[in-house]
Scaffold this motif. Structure first.
Motif, PDB file in Angstrom:
ATOM      1  N   UNK A 174      45.302  37.446  40.606  1.00  0.00           N
ATOM      2  CA  UNK A 174      45.060  38.835  40.976  1.00  0.00           C
ATOM      3  C   UNK A 174      45.421  39.807  39.870  1.00  0.00           C
ATOM      4  N   UNK A 175      46.379  39.429  39.019  1.00  0.00           N
ATOM      5  CA  UNK A 175      46.730  40.297  37.895  1.00  0.00           C
ATOM      6  C   UNK A 175      45.553  40.482  36.954  1.00  0.00           C
ATOM      7  N   UNK A 176      44.783  39.411  36.742  1.00  0.00           N
ATOM      8  CA  UNK A 176      43.680  39.483  35.789  1.00  0.00           C
ATOM      9  C   UNK A 176      42.567  40.398  36.278  1.00  0.00           C
ATOM     10  N   UNK A 177      42.514  40.672  37.590  1.00  0.00           N
ATOM     11  CA  UNK A 177      41.469  41.533  38.136  1.00  0.00           C
ATOM     12  C   UNK A 177      41.838  43.002  38.072  1.00  0.00           C
ATOM     13  N   UNK A 216      50.390  44.738  31.821  1.00  0.00           N
ATOM     14  CA  UNK A 216      51.244  43.886  32.650  1.00  0.00           C
ATOM     15  C   UNK A 216      51.542  42.568  31.946  1.00  0.00           C
ATOM     16  N   UNK A 217      50.544  42.030  31.252  1.00  0.00           N
ATOM     17  CA  UNK A 217      50.741  40.778  30.524  1.00  0.00           C
ATOM     18  C   UNK A 217      51.753  40.962  29.399  1.00  0.00           C
ATOM     19  N   UNK A 243      51.548  29.868  32.497  1.00  0.00           N
ATOM     20  CA  UNK A 243      50.399  30.098  33.370  1.00  0.00           C
ATOM     21  C   UNK A 243      49.679  31.384  32.998  1.00  0.00           C
ATOM     22  N   UNK A 244      50.426  32.441  32.720  1.00  0.00           N
ATOM     23  CA  UNK A 244      49.797  33.716  32.366  1.00  0.00           C
ATOM     24  C   UNK A 244      49.016  33.601  31.061  1.00  0.00           C
ATOM     25  N   UNK A 245      49.512  32.804  30.120  1.00  0.00           N
ATOM     26  CA  UNK A 245      48.782  32.613  28.863  1.00  0.00           C
ATOM     27  C   UNK A 245      47.477  31.872  29.109  1.00  0.00           C
ATOM     28  N   UNK A 246      47.512  30.892  29.998  1.00  0.00           N
ATOM     29  CA  UNK A 246      46.274  30.210  30.369  1.00  0.00           C
ATOM     30  C   UNK A 246      45.305  31.193  31.028  1.00  0.00           C
ATOM     31  N   UNK A 247      45.807  31.966  31.997  1.00  0.00           N
ATOM     32  CA  UNK A 247      44.937  32.895  32.721  1.00  0.00           C
ATOM     33  C   UNK A 247      44.371  33.973  31.797  1.00  0.00           C
ATOM     34  N   UNK A 248      45.154  34.392  30.812  1.00  0.00           N
ATOM     35  CA  UNK A 248      44.649  35.397  29.870  1.00  0.00           C
ATOM     36  C   UNK A 248      43.430  34.881  29.124  1.00  0.00           C
ATOM     37  N   UNK A 249      43.382  33.574  28.898  1.00  0.00           N
ATOM     38  CA  UNK A 249      42.235  32.996  28.207  1.00  0.00           C
ATOM     39  C   UNK A 249      40.964  33.031  29.016  1.00  0.00           C
ATOM     40  N   UNK A 250      41.059  33.237  30.335  1.00  0.00           N
ATOM     41  CA  UNK A 250      39.868  33.317  31.185  1.00  0.00           C
ATOM     42  C   UNK A 250      39.359  34.741  31.320  1.00  0.00           C
ATOM     43  N   UNK A 251      40.063  35.708  30.744  1.00  0.00           N
ATOM     44  CA  UNK A 251      39.651  37.103  30.825  1.00  0.00           C
ATOM     45  C   UNK A 251      38.878  37.496  29.569  1.00  0.00           C
TER      46      UNK A 251
END
Length: 222
Positions: free
Chosen positions: A154-157, A164-165, A178-186
């Motif tokens: 939800x943070x990425x949206x 925030x990151x 996990x946040x570093x992984x998710x950042x790669x999907x943005x």
């Protein structure tokens, strides 16, 4: 002349489609990568216990001086192995990266240990971003719990995800890996991500690594 033959009416049982029995259903295959991610903390804990047992038995962990003397005896292999293990723990959580961040200043001293932590964690974080950018969300959902992924996804949206990151990377209050992984999907640019990691990561490492290691030195009878 005899009566016309009536067409045979199928019985209700014959009209029903055959339902395969549970025993005949295809077996559910467990995802080997997800299983490895679930079992890796236990494996890492077992490895840590074995190393502590070995260290106490050989005398390496009897005192801080003995530990640092053993590390010095390894030459370049000591820092090299530490850097490799720390970077790998950020990519795949076999051993919690936080434990190695604490161990850095204990093994190599406050300055050199913090520098090694910075190099290893930054390299692992950059690799996380690169992996997610090329593989996507599917791999992340296999490595981490779906509920945890959905929570931080939800943070990425949010339109303020970059801020925030950066704050999460500066303060050790969220699962950075996990946040570093998710950042790669943005749509975050590589340049933005690299700047956040290089500029914000040192503060978390100093606060967490140096702070907890200093507390450990006061608690342990070294």
């Amino acid at each position: 002349m005899g009566a016309a033959a009536r067409p045979a009416v199928p019985s209700p049982a014959a009209a029903r489609p055959a339902v395969p029995s549970p025993a005949a259903a295809a077996p559910v295959r467990r995802d080997p990568l997800r299983l490895a991610a679930q079992l890796s903390p236990l494996l890492g804990l077992g490895l840590a216990i074995a190393l502590v047992w070995w260290g106490l038995d050989t005398g390496v962990l009897r005192s801080l001086a003995n530990l640092q003397q053993f590390i010095d005896s390894l030459g370049a292999w000591g820092p090299g192995a530490f850097l490799l293990a720390s970077a790998a723990s950020v990519v795949f959580p076999l051993v919690p990266a936080g434990l190695l961040v604490i161990a850095g200043p204990l093994l190599f001293g406050p300055v050199e240990g913090t520098v090694y932590n910075y190099l290893a964690v930054s390299a692992g974080s950059l690799l996380n971003f690169a992996i997610a950018r090329h593989v996507g969300l599917g791999l992340i959902e296999r490595l981490f719990r779906p509920r945890t992924v959905e929570k931080f996804l939800g943070w990425t949206r949010s339109g303020h995800f970059t801020r925030a990151f950066a704050l999460a990377i500066t303060l050790p209050v969220a699962p950075d890996d996990l946040l570093c992984y998710l950042a790669g999907t943005t749509r975050m640019r590589w340049r933005t991500y690299v700047l956040i990691i290089l500029l914000c990561k040192p503060w978390a490492l100093i606060a967490y690594g140096l702070g907890i290691s200093a507390l450990v030195l006061r608690v342990l009878p070294w």
